[in-house]
Design an enzyme around this catalytic site. Structure first.
Site, mmCIF file in Angstrom:
data_model
loop_
_atom_site.group_PDB
_atom_site.id
_atom_site.type_symbol
_atom_site.label_atom_id
_atom_site.label_comp_id
_atom_site.label_asym_id
_atom_site.label_seq_id
_atom_site.Cartn_x
_atom_site.Cartn_y
_atom_site.Cartn_z
ATOM 1 N N PRO A 140 27.459 14.397 -1.611
ATOM 2 C CA PRO A 140 27.304 13.196 -2.215
ATOM 3 C C PRO A 140 27.128 13.247 -3.466
ATOM 4 O O PRO A 140 26.451 14.020 -4.119
ATOM 5 C CB PRO A 140 25.946 12.401 -1.593
ATOM 6 C CG PRO A 140 25.923 13.018 -0.318
ATOM 7 C CD PRO A 140 26.470 14.374 -0.300
ATOM 8 N N CYS A 141 27.807 12.280 -4.374
ATOM 9 C CA CYS A 141 27.927 12.577 -5.736
ATOM 10 C C CYS A 141 27.059 11.542 -6.677
ATOM 11 O O CYS A 141 27.190 11.479 -7.645
ATOM 12 C CB CYS A 141 29.464 11.959 -6.285
ATOM 13 S SG CYS A 141 30.009 10.398 -5.802
ATOM 14 N N ASN A 142 26.249 10.656 -5.889
ATOM 15 C CA ASN A 142 25.285 9.636 -6.507
ATOM 16 C C ASN A 142 24.556 10.306 -7.805
ATOM 17 O O ASN A 142 24.505 9.625 -8.764
ATOM 18 C CB ASN A 142 24.385 9.035 -5.431
ATOM 19 C CG ASN A 142 24.924 8.421 -4.159
ATOM 20 O OD1 ASN A 142 25.623 9.492 -3.711
ATOM 21 N ND2 ASN A 142 24.936 7.553 -3.831
ATOM 22 N N ASP A 143 24.284 11.418 -7.504
ATOM 23 C CA ASP A 143 23.193 11.632 -8.646
ATOM 24 C C ASP A 143 24.066 12.668 -9.844
ATOM 25 O O ASP A 143 23.360 13.041 -10.870
ATOM 26 C CB ASP A 143 22.133 12.793 -8.247
ATOM 27 C CG ASP A 143 21.102 11.977 -7.487
ATOM 28 O OD1 ASP A 143 20.783 10.920 -7.697
ATOM 29 O OD2 ASP A 143 20.645 12.399 -6.146
ATOM 30 N N TYR A 144 25.486 12.612 -9.565
ATOM 31 C CA TYR A 144 26.157 13.384 -10.399
ATOM 32 C C TYR A 144 27.252 12.511 -11.256
ATOM 33 O O TYR A 144 27.888 12.808 -12.235
ATOM 34 C CB TYR A 144 26.875 14.505 -10.066
ATOM 35 C CG TYR A 144 26.029 15.858 -9.527
ATOM 36 C CD1 TYR A 144 25.129 16.263 -9.948
ATOM 37 C CD2 TYR A 144 26.028 15.852 -8.001
ATOM 38 C CE1 TYR A 144 24.274 17.173 -9.499
ATOM 39 C CE2 TYR A 144 25.155 16.643 -7.402
ATOM 40 C CZ TYR A 144 24.407 17.437 -8.201
ATOM 41 O OH TYR A 144 23.657 18.364 -7.594
#
Length: 350
Positions: free
Chosen positions: A83-87
């Site tokens: 998951p890319c949400n935090d990047y």
């Protein structure tokens, strides 16, 4: 050499479609589905129906943090688009400090457990800058320590003929004891391809009975606003009358009510965001349908997405472009088959 593929964070199957359809002209080298995992029920249903309809029991709808990998069958290859949400540059960029940031570690866990011959890991370009670059360095170190030689590269999918400006870091790793070298496939063979968003959406026309093609009902004010926005412009660069301007303080995200430029690839298809982020048609005052977005992600028209319209939008936006994944998987297969192919140097130093 048949590679049995396992997937974590499988999404709706963009990576899997690219893997299953990878073809290097030698039937001895192919990739087949073994198992997949995702935390979202609709996503799992979409994946199952399109990738492994005859093996629904191989798709595990579970939270990776509670997932028992002991029940999984052996694999020769692993893919994980963690998951890319935090990047993502669109998000708050919490990196390792966010809820999603550390989830890559389950990919590392799977590598250590199954020791596949190779893997593919995918994330947003913003990963390089998260936590002042420390997150990316840490991830690469852990993947290397799991026993793999890495080729990290920022792929610009529009340079591979995909009708969308989508930039993603993809790390290909080959197990250290295997004498195979992977090279980033060259963009040169795709230089003459017409990858404008207009061609992608209109040629051939979307069938009348195509799934996931319902139009969004636009409010009168949105229609008026779009009528003042030229192709390629957004709500902040267009010459809008005062009553149609957005009262947004702080960040002015360039994709808010941005209309496509029909002569260029689309801007990045995303899976999250509220009003104004749904990608807007260049000539009609409306948001794209999910099927039109799926075309920009190079999903075939026969690919059926399950869930609400918003769930489907999210699935499409989170996926890896099917044809982009196929290009990379074919390069991996050619590397193992000893077939030369045009390549370029990786643009990210280890």
């Amino acid at each position: 050499m048949i590679f049995r593929l396992g997937e974590l964070f499988c999404g709706p199957g963009g990576i899997a479609w690219g893997a299953m359809n990878a073809d290097i002209g030698d039937p001895e080298y192919q990739i087949v589905h073994q198992w997949a995992n995702d935390y979202d029920a609709n996503t799992c249903k979409t994946y199952t129906e399109n990738i492994c309809k005859d093996k629904p029991e191989t798709v595990y709808h579970e939270d990776i943090r509670k997932f028992n990998m002991d029940k999984l069958a052996p694999i020769d290859a692993l893919a994980f688009g963690f998951p890319c949400n935090d990047y993502s540059v669109v998000g708050e960029q919490k990196g390792m400090d966010g809820v999603y940031g550390p989830l890559y570690s389950y990919g590392v866990k799977a590598l250590k457990k199954f020791k596949p011959q190779w893997f593919l890991a995918e994330n947003v370009g913003g990963l390089r800058n998260a936590n002042e670059g420390k997150a990316f360095t840490k991830i690469l170190a852990e993947l290397r320590d799991a026993g793999y030689t890495l080729t990290p590269h920022l792929y610009k999918f529009e340079e591979y003929g995909i009708p969308q400006a989508r930039h993603r870091i993809i790390i290909v790793g080959i197990r250290n004891d295997i004498d195979v070298t992977y090279h980033v496939p060259s963009t040169a063979p795709y230089a003459g391809i017409d990858n404008t968003c207009k061609t992608a959406i209109e040629v051939p026309p979307i069938p009348k009975d195509a799934p996931n093609n319902e139009r969004t009902r636009q409010s009168a004010i949105v229609v008026k606003r779009l009528e003042h926005i030229l192709p390629g412009q957004n709500a902040f660069t267009a010459d809008l009358p005062d009553e149609l301007k957005l009262n947004i303080k702080g960040a002015r995200i360039s994709q808010i009510y941005k209309r496509l430029d029909p002569d260029k690839p689309s801007y990045t298809v995303t899976g999250s965001g509220g009003g104004g982020t749904h990608i807007y048609h260049w000539s009609e005052p409306r948001a794209l349908t999910n099927r039109e977005r799926a075309r920009l992600q190079t999903f075939p028209d026969t690919y059926v997405f399950y869930g609400s319209k918003e769930s489907v939008r999210k699935q499409i936006g989170m996926a890896v472009p099917c044809r982009g994944a196929k290009i990379i998987f074919e390069a991996i297969l050619k590397s193992f088959a000893g077939i030369d192919y045009p390549y370029t140097e990786a643009n990210i130093d280890e």
